[in-house]
Scaffold this motif. Structure first.
Motif, PDB file in Angstrom:
ATOM      1  N   GLU A  20     -12.287 -11.687  17.807  1.00 31.38           N
ATOM      2  CA  GLU A  20     -13.150 -12.767  17.323  1.00 31.38           C
ATOM      3  C   GLU A  20     -14.520 -12.740  18.002  1.00 31.38           C
ATOM      4  OE1 GLU A  20     -10.962 -16.317  17.947  1.00 31.38           O
ATOM      5  OE2 GLU A  20      -9.616 -16.023  16.225  1.00 31.38           O
ATOM      6  N   VAL A  21     -14.551 -12.407  19.296  1.00 29.86           N
ATOM      7  CA  VAL A  21     -15.842 -12.303  19.999  1.00 29.86           C
ATOM      8  C   VAL A  21     -16.674 -11.160  19.416  1.00 29.86           C
ATOM      9  CG1 VAL A  21     -16.927 -11.806  22.223  1.00 29.86           C
ATOM     10  CG2 VAL A  21     -14.946 -13.336  22.102  1.00 29.86           C
ATOM     11  N   ALA A  22     -16.022 -10.003  19.216  1.00 28.58           N
ATOM     12  CA  ALA A  22     -16.743  -8.855  18.660  1.00 28.58           C
ATOM     13  C   ALA A  22     -17.204  -9.128  17.233  1.00 28.58           C
ATOM     14  CB  ALA A  22     -15.861  -7.612  18.708  1.00 28.58           C
ATOM     15  N   ALA A  23     -16.334  -9.801  16.448  1.00 28.77           N
ATOM     16  CA  ALA A  23     -16.715 -10.095  15.063  1.00 28.77           C
ATOM     17  C   ALA A  23     -17.889 -11.069  15.009  1.00 28.77           C
ATOM     18  CB  ALA A  23     -15.514 -10.661  14.314  1.00 28.77           C
ATOM     19  N   LYS A  24     -17.891 -12.039  15.913  1.00 33.12           N
ATOM     20  CA  LYS A  24     -18.999 -12.987  15.938  1.00 33.12           C
ATOM     21  C   LYS A  24     -20.310 -12.292  16.318  1.00 33.12           C
ATOM     22  CE  LYS A  24     -20.406 -17.419  17.929  1.00 33.12           C
ATOM     23  NZ  LYS A  24     -20.037 -18.521  18.853  1.00 33.12           N
ATOM     24  N   ALA A  25     -20.287 -11.419  17.323  1.00 32.42           N
ATOM     25  CA  ALA A  25     -21.486 -10.679  17.713  1.00 32.42           C
ATOM     26  C   ALA A  25     -21.960  -9.768  16.585  1.00 32.42           C
ATOM     27  CB  ALA A  25     -21.208  -9.869  18.982  1.00 32.42           C
TER      28      ALA A  25
END
Length: 556
Positions: A385-390
């Protein structure tokens, strides 16, 4: 009379560009030379336009005798250089005055070549070329010119020695020295040939336009100032453009050059019109004056004002409206060419940025993180989720830049075109050109405004009748818009009127109850309400099932 056709370009011939001195000399002198290092033969003995009897080699007095052999000389020049990226020769390309005869041109080139040899101790091979066959059609070289090919090394009794580095340094001032020296030589040659006015202009030909105009003011050359003060720099065609247009095809570079040439021709026409008007004023017979007027004129010339006589203001010079409007249109066109040139540069830069962002967007799309799967999916979900948000934030930033650049490119298109015939207003580029023209020449702008108010026809055919027709068209458009809005309100009004059962037409179509809270009266409305209730209940059950499934997947 255009600016003095002075031209001098200093070029280098280097191996880094895949060139060699033997080929350059063979082409310029129209000779056949074999390169001993590579075995290639460069044969230009059948080339036309070369004055072979005027081609000559100039060298210091202590140079070996073999320098007078063109093939041996330039093979020795190539052999003296050992690096693969060496600069093997240097060329001075100069234009020769058209008012000189063959002997005068030959003497001028010899004087320039001997001056180069004396100052730098190098070998010079000078070739004179005649005007091209297509010069009458505005293509190619239109005047006699010379190619002065020089060695980059000094020569002595033992052959070639060290490099002459002073011409390599742009800050040494050597190139500017030779520009001024050659201009003075051309002026002296024209002076001896009996052309003193052109000689003075050629002596200042190496200067920029502002310098030539200033020199003309100092020597009182008003005709030169009137013809060149508002001229624009011409565009260079180049050999590739000339080759294409000789086949009957047009090019963008050629079209731009012809636009500038047309504007310069109008500037020359305006200068001739000014001279004609001044000449007509001078030949007008003077009417007889009274003794009082003669006394006032004598006092005005002497700078003394008679007692009790008010100072007479200088009468403004009123020019014909046609001349004012034509000069104003020429100034607008000149400014418009500059606006288009600047807009094209900005547009090219913006398109390069846009292309880079589009490539970056495609590369970023391929780097989209994949959703975790398998037994450890729940443990990897946080990092995903962190990578997708970035990733999404970067994608949105790139898309925003692309959108902004696309909008800028669309707006720049308005600055690179003229208004279409069906447009009522000027294009953004024309408006900016008019503002620049007003800022550059406020007096001319005021004159043009006064000339338009007189009702005289402008150069582009715009009259007061045309402006009135445009105003009528705008009024009709505004009236039609008001009628359309009124019709929309009329059509919307019945939906608010009450029907027989006390509800509005909008309420009946939506299936809502009347003002007293009664259910729908018709069977069709009942069926519609029941169907809506079923659809709503079905969606509620589906949403509950999805929520329960998510809870089970999370292990709750």
């Amino acid at each position: 009379m255009p600016l003095a056709p002075y031209h001098m370009s200093v070029k280098t011939i280097g191996r880094s560009a895949g060139r060699c001195a033997t080929a350059a000399c063979a082409y310029r002198s129209g000779a056949r030379i074999e390169d001993q290092a590579t075995g290639r033969v460069f044969d230009y003995s059948g080339r036309g336009g070369v004055a072979r009897e005027d081609c000559a080699i100039y060298a210091p007095p202590n140079a070996p005798d073999w320098v007078q052999d063109r093939a041996v000389l330039w093979n020795a020049v190539e052999a003296a250089e050992t690096r693969v990226n060496s600069t093997v020769a240097r060329e001075f390309e100069v234009a020769l005055p058209a008012d000189l005869d063959d002997a005068g041109r030959r003497a001028l080139v010899a004087q320039f070549a001997n001056a180069l040899v004396e100052r730098h101790g190098i070998v010079v091979d000078a070739s004179i070329h005649e005007p091209d066959a297509y010069a009458g059609k505005g293509q190619g070289n239109r005047n006699h010119h010379a190619h002065v090919l020089c060695s980059t090394r000094r020569i002595g009794e033992e052959g070639f020695g060290p490099k002459s580095r002073e011409l390599d340094n742009q800050r040494s001032g050597e190139v500017m020295h030779w520009r001024g020296t050659f201009a003075a030589m051309c002026g002296d040659a024209l002076e001896q040939a009996g052309h003193p006015i052109k000689a003075a202009r050629w002596r200042a030909g190496y200067l920029l336009k502002a310098g030539q105009i200033e020199a003309a003011r100092e020597r009182g050359d008003t005709a030169f100032i009137a013809a060149n003060e508002h001229r624009m720099p011409t565009k260079h065609y180049g050999p590739n453009v000339i080759h294409i247009e000789r086949k009957g095809r047009t090019t963008d570079q050629g079209d731009k050059a012809r636009v500038v040439e047309g504007l310069n021709a109008e500037v020359i026409d305006l200068a001739e019109a000014r001279e004609r008007i001044e000449a007509e004023r001078q030949v007008e017979p003077e009417r007889p004056r009274s003794l009082i007027e003669a006394g006032r004129e004598a006092a005005r010339n002497s700078g003394v004002r008679l007692l009790g006589t008010p100072a007479e203001p200088a009468a403004p010079v009123v020019r014909p409206p046609e001349l004012v409007l034509r000069e104003w249109k020429t100034e607008n066109d000149r400014q418009f060419v500059g606006v288009v040139a600047k807009a094209e540069k900005v547009d090219a830069y913006a398109r390069r940025l846009l292309s880079g962002h589009e490539r970056r967007q495609e590369a970023h799309r391929l780097q989209r993180p994949e959703a975790p799967a398998g037994l450890l999916a729940s443990m990897k979900r946080g990092a995903y989720e962190v990578a997708a948000k970035a990733w999404e934030q970067t994608r949105a930033a790139i898309a925003k830049r692309i959108e902004r650049l696309s909008g800028q490119i669309d707006r720049l298109a308005g600055y690179m075109r003229q208004a279409f015939p069906w447009e009522g207003n000027q294009s953004p580029g024309e408006l900016m050109a008019e503002r620049l023209a007003t800022r550059a020449k406020p007096a001319l702008a005021a004159e043009a405004q006064a000339a338009r108010e007189t009702g005289m026809a402008a150069i582009d055919g715009t009259t007061k009748a045309d402006e009135q027709r445009r105003a009528d068209a705008r009024a009709i458009t505004e009236r039609d818009g008001k009628l359309a809005a009124q019709q929309d309100r009329t059509l919307a009004e019945p939906s608010q009127a009450p029907t027989l059962d006390g509800r509005t037409l909008g309420d009946r179509m939506a299936g809502r109850a009347d003002a007293d809270g009664k259910p729908p009266q018709t069977a069709q409305e009942k069926r519609q309400a029941e169907a809506l209730e079923k659809i709503k209940a079905s969606r509620d059950r589906e949403r509950q099932d999805r929520e329960q499934g998510k809870d089970r997947g999370r292990g709750r």
